[in-house]
Motif scaffolding. Structure first.
Motif, PDB file in Angstrom:
ATOM      1  N   SER A   1      20.361  14.000 -20.314  1.00  0.00           N
ATOM      2  CA  SER A   1      19.683  13.853 -19.024  1.00  0.00           C
ATOM      3  C   SER A   1      18.333  14.552 -18.995  1.00  0.00           C
ATOM      4  CB  SER A   1      20.566  14.405 -17.896  1.00  0.00           C
ATOM      5  OG  SER A   1      20.785  15.795 -18.071  1.00  0.00           O
ATOM      6  N   LEU A   2      18.029  15.317 -20.029  1.00  0.00           N
ATOM      7  CA  LEU A   2      16.744  16.024 -20.107  1.00  0.00           C
ATOM      8  C   LEU A   2      15.676  15.197 -20.815  1.00  0.00           C
ATOM      9  CD1 LEU A   2      18.129  19.538 -21.173  1.00  0.00           C
ATOM     10  CD2 LEU A   2      17.389  18.839 -18.883  1.00  0.00           C
ATOM     11  N   GLY A   3      16.077  14.030 -21.315  1.00  0.00           N
ATOM     12  CA  GLY A   3      15.112  13.184 -22.016  1.00  0.00           C
ATOM     13  C   GLY A   3      14.882  13.589 -23.457  1.00  0.00           C
ATOM     14  N   ILE A   4      15.770  14.434 -23.998  1.00  0.00           N
ATOM     15  CA  ILE A   4      15.610  14.944 -25.367  1.00  0.00           C
ATOM     16  C   ILE A   4      16.632  14.265 -26.271  1.00  0.00           C
ATOM     17  CG2 ILE A   4      15.691  17.005 -26.831  1.00  0.00           C
ATOM     18  CD1 ILE A   4      15.042  18.568 -24.159  1.00  0.00           C
ATOM     19  N   LYS A   5      16.165  13.753 -27.388  1.00  0.00           N
ATOM     20  CA  LYS A   5      17.014  13.006 -28.306  1.00  0.00           C
ATOM     21  C   LYS A   5      17.397  13.875 -29.507  1.00  0.00           C
ATOM     22  CE  LYS A   5      14.841   8.637 -26.964  1.00  0.00           C
ATOM     23  NZ  LYS A   5      13.920   9.236 -25.973  1.00  0.00           N
ATOM     24  N   ALA A   6      18.482  13.480 -30.162  1.00  0.00           N
ATOM     25  CA  ALA A   6      18.953  14.211 -31.344  1.00  0.00           C
ATOM     26  C   ALA A   6      19.437  13.224 -32.392  1.00  0.00           C
ATOM     27  CB  ALA A   6      20.076  15.162 -30.962  1.00  0.00           C
ATOM     28  N   THR A   7      19.191  13.551 -33.644  1.00  0.00           N
ATOM     29  CA  THR A   7      19.676  12.749 -34.768  1.00  0.00           C
ATOM     30  C   THR A   7      20.214  13.667 -35.849  1.00  0.00           C
ATOM     31  OG1 THR A   7      18.085  10.949 -34.368  1.00  0.00           O
ATOM     32  CG2 THR A   7      19.043  11.098 -36.573  1.00  0.00           C
TER      33      THR A   7
ATOM     34  N   GLN B   1      15.039   4.461 -29.244  1.00  0.00           N
ATOM     35  CA  GLN B   1      16.443   4.844 -29.128  1.00  0.00           C
ATOM     36  C   GLN B   1      16.963   5.203 -30.517  1.00  0.00           C
ATOM     37  OE1 GLN B   1      18.084   5.248 -26.295  1.00  0.00           O
ATOM     38  NE2 GLN B   1      16.355   4.555 -25.076  1.00  0.00           N
ATOM     39  N   PRO B   2      16.619   6.380 -31.007  1.00  0.00           N
ATOM     40  CA  PRO B   2      17.030   6.754 -32.365  1.00  0.00           C
ATOM     41  C   PRO B   2      18.543   6.947 -32.454  1.00  0.00           C
ATOM     42  CG  PRO B   2      16.084   8.642 -31.233  1.00  0.00           C
ATOM     43  CD  PRO B   2      15.862   7.455 -30.344  1.00  0.00           C
ATOM     44  N   PRO B   3      19.126   6.698 -33.615  1.00  0.00           N
ATOM     45  CA  PRO B   3      20.570   6.871 -33.760  1.00  0.00           C
ATOM     46  C   PRO B   3      20.943   8.352 -33.745  1.00  0.00           C
ATOM     47  CG  PRO B   3      19.579   6.442 -35.889  1.00  0.00           C
ATOM     48  CD  PRO B   3      18.478   6.273 -34.870  1.00  0.00           C
ATOM     49  N   LEU B   4      22.152   8.633 -33.277  1.00  0.00           N
ATOM     50  CA  LEU B   4      22.669   9.998 -33.369  1.00  0.00           C
ATOM     51  C   LEU B   4      23.068  10.306 -34.805  1.00  0.00           C
ATOM     52  CD1 LEU B   4      23.676  12.695 -32.260  1.00  0.00           C
ATOM     53  CD2 LEU B   4      25.775  11.522 -31.531  1.00  0.00           C
ATOM     54  N   HIS B   5      23.648   9.324 -35.491  1.00  0.00           N
ATOM     55  CA  HIS B   5      24.086   9.494 -36.884  1.00  0.00           C
ATOM     56  C   HIS B   5      23.261   8.590 -37.790  1.00  0.00           C
ATOM     57  CE1 HIS B   5      27.743  11.684 -35.629  1.00  0.00           C
ATOM     58  NE2 HIS B   5      27.790  10.804 -34.639  1.00  0.00           N
ATOM     59  N   PHE B   6      22.669   9.165 -38.847  1.00  0.00           N
ATOM     60  CA  PHE B   6      21.900   8.364 -39.790  1.00  0.00           C
ATOM     61  C   PHE B   6      22.261   8.790 -41.214  1.00  0.00           C
ATOM     62  CE2 PHE B   6      17.978   7.779 -42.393  1.00  0.00           C
ATOM     63  CZ  PHE B   6      18.014   6.390 -42.432  1.00  0.00           C
ATOM     64  N   PHE B   7      22.891   7.865 -41.950  1.00  0.00           N
ATOM     65  CA  PHE B   7      23.283   8.127 -43.337  1.00  0.00           C
ATOM     66  C   PHE B   7      22.157   7.642 -44.235  1.00  0.00           C
ATOM     67  CE2 PHE B   7      27.143   8.095 -40.890  1.00  0.00           C
ATOM     68  CZ  PHE B   7      27.838   9.181 -41.402  1.00  0.00           C
TER      69      PHE B   7
ATOM     70  N   HIS C   1      12.465  15.289 -29.698  1.00  0.00           N
ATOM     71  CA  HIS C   1      13.469  14.741 -30.616  1.00  0.00           C
ATOM     72  C   HIS C   1      13.768  15.816 -31.658  1.00  0.00           C
ATOM     73  CE1 HIS C   1      14.666  11.154 -33.442  1.00  0.00           C
ATOM     74  NE2 HIS C   1      15.685  11.945 -33.165  1.00  0.00           N
ATOM     75  N   ILE C   2      15.025  16.227 -31.735  1.00  0.00           N
ATOM     76  CA  ILE C   2      15.447  17.197 -32.744  1.00  0.00           C
ATOM     77  C   ILE C   2      16.240  16.468 -33.818  1.00  0.00           C
ATOM     78  CG2 ILE C   2      16.866  19.226 -33.216  1.00  0.00           C
ATOM     79  CD1 ILE C   2      16.122  20.316 -30.508  1.00  0.00           C
ATOM     80  N   ILE C   3      15.765  16.566 -35.053  1.00  0.00           N
ATOM     81  CA  ILE C   3      16.408  15.944 -36.202  1.00  0.00           C
ATOM     82  C   ILE C   3      16.991  17.053 -37.065  1.00  0.00           C
ATOM     83  CG2 ILE C   3      16.074  14.503 -38.245  1.00  0.00           C
ATOM     84  CD1 ILE C   3      13.690  13.197 -36.805  1.00  0.00           C
ATOM     85  N   ASN C   4      18.313  17.087 -37.168  1.00  0.00           N
ATOM     86  CA  ASN C   4      18.987  18.130 -37.933  1.00  0.00           C
ATOM     87  C   ASN C   4      19.519  17.564 -39.242  1.00  0.00           C
ATOM     88  OD1 ASN C   4      18.528  20.141 -36.051  1.00  0.00           O
ATOM     89  ND2 ASN C   4      20.468  19.833 -34.993  1.00  0.00           N
TER      90      ASN C   4
ATOM     91  N   PHE D   1      25.006  18.836 -28.681  1.00  0.00           N
ATOM     92  CA  PHE D   1      23.651  18.957 -28.133  1.00  0.00           C
ATOM     93  C   PHE D   1      23.150  17.629 -27.593  1.00  0.00           C
ATOM     94  CE2 PHE D   1      19.083  18.398 -28.847  1.00  0.00           C
ATOM     95  CZ  PHE D   1      18.598  19.359 -27.982  1.00  0.00           C
ATOM     96  N   SER D   2      23.448  16.546 -28.310  1.00  0.00           N
ATOM     97  CA  SER D   2      23.014  15.225 -27.865  1.00  0.00           C
ATOM     98  C   SER D   2      23.561  14.912 -26.482  1.00  0.00           C
ATOM     99  CB  SER D   2      23.481  14.167 -28.869  1.00  0.00           C
ATOM    100  OG  SER D   2      23.169  12.871 -28.425  1.00  0.00           O
ATOM    101  N   ALA D   3      24.825  15.284 -26.251  1.00  0.00           N
ATOM    102  CA  ALA D   3      25.427  15.054 -24.941  1.00  0.00           C
ATOM    103  C   ALA D   3      24.848  15.995 -23.887  1.00  0.00           C
ATOM    104  CB  ALA D   3      26.945  15.236 -25.028  1.00  0.00           C
ATOM    105  N   GLU D   4      24.573  17.242 -24.279  1.00  0.00           N
ATOM    106  CA  GLU D   4      24.033  18.233 -23.348  1.00  0.00           C
ATOM    107  C   GLU D   4      22.622  17.877 -22.883  1.00  0.00           C
ATOM    108  OE1 GLU D   4      26.326  21.996 -25.544  1.00  0.00           O
ATOM    109  OE2 GLU D   4      24.164  21.710 -25.774  1.00  0.00           O
ATOM    110  N   ALA D   5      21.824  17.330 -23.806  1.00  0.00           N
ATOM    111  CA  ALA D   5      20.399  17.134 -23.539  1.00  0.00           C
ATOM    112  C   ALA D   5      20.040  15.724 -23.089  1.00  0.00           C
ATOM    113  CB  ALA D   5      19.587  17.496 -24.788  1.00  0.00           C
TER     114      ALA D   5
END
Length: 280
Positions: A170-176, A240-246, A130-133, A164-168
């Motif tokens: 199918s690799l099982g890697i999440k992004a937020t 299932q972490p959100p892609l966008h978190f305010f 999980h990559i959190i930017n 990145f979220s769309a790219e990854a």
């Protein structure tokens, strides 16, 4: 069996990064934390078998790759990456030199990319992570005079993380993408916020906003860094972490206002927007 995640956090010697690693260690996670000097991390945290302080220049790809390799060697892997390192650059678009603008992008965008690029082979091999930017509310709402270059770096972080979220997926890697509002940290103080080297007096709105930050916002930020740390952990533990978190009531409110402005613009210009298609 130890099922606690291993975290890799950049820009961890102060601000939200420091609050996060302190909470992570308290909760029993293993943490690799980067800063420009190890001394600053050791002074704040001390020694611990669960803590790996790393001296890293995130704009130097070799420095980043070495730190990631050492983390994997020490803890056996990396589960969560938090790209928190960065700084604010004030100044209108005309005022800032090419060097000032590029340096802000070098750290806030390309430094973050260095971390992502170098950790991805490991995460791809594991098919998890999980990559959190860290973006900013200024990476969603840009109407802050004198913050244009900083805004642009944070819009870039949001855009590349969406891709990145769309790219990854199918690799099982999440992004937020995390869009913090104002938190009571040292971000608005010297060292985390740079002023234009050659200000131009004509830019009244920018100077007024600088004064407001200096006299009204510093010390009165609504966000609690300790609660932010708990929110980061909850995001990482979410299946299932959100892609966008305010993050923060101010960020949440400003985002809602921007969404309403966009919806109004869509509604008001629908006919003109669709008039540019070929006739069917």
């Amino acid at each position: 069996m130890d099922t606690k995640k291993v975290w890799f956090v950049t820009g961890a010697s102060k601000g939200l990064g420091l609050s996060l690693i302190k909470r992570l260690l308290k909760e029993g996670y293993k943490v690799a934390a980067t800063s420009r000097t190890i001394e600053s991390l050791e002074k704040e945290i001390g020694a611990s078998a669960s803590f790996l302080p790393l001296e890293v220049n995130i704009t130097d790809e070799k420095s980043v790759s070495t730190a990631i390799a050492k983390t994997i060697e020490t803890f056996g892997g990396i589960d969560v990456v938090v790209n928190n390192a960065g700084y604010g650059q004030l100044g209108t678009l005309e005022e800032l030199s090419d060097r000032e603008a590029r340096e802000n992008f070098e750290t806030n965008v390309f430094g973050l990319l260095n971390v992502m690029r170098n950790v991805m082979p490991h995460l791809r091999e594991r098919k998890s992570g999980h990559i959190i930017n860290l973006s900013s509310i200024a990476g969603f709402l840009g109407a802050f005079p004198g913050w244009g270059i900083y805004n642009a770096t944070k819009f870039a972080v949001a855009g590349l993380t969406e891709a990145f979220s769309a790219e990854a997926a199918s690799l099982g890697i999440k992004a937020t993408i995390v869009y913090p509002g104002y938190f009571k940290t040292n971000f608005l103080l010297q060292g985390s916020l740079r002023l234009a080297e050659h200000p131009i007096a004509d830019y009244i709105e920018a100077r007024n906003l600088e004064e407001i930050h200096d006299t009204q916002i510093i010390g009165n930020q609504p966000g609690d860094p300790e609660k932010a740390a708990l929110a980061f952990i909850q995001l990482a533990e979410n299946e299932q972490p959100p892609l966008h978190f305010f993050m923060g009531s101010d960020s949440f409110g400003m985002a809602g206002n921007k969404i309403q402005l966009l919806q109004n613009a869509l509604n008001e210009n629908e006919a003109l927007s669709k008039s540019t298609d070929f006739e069917k």
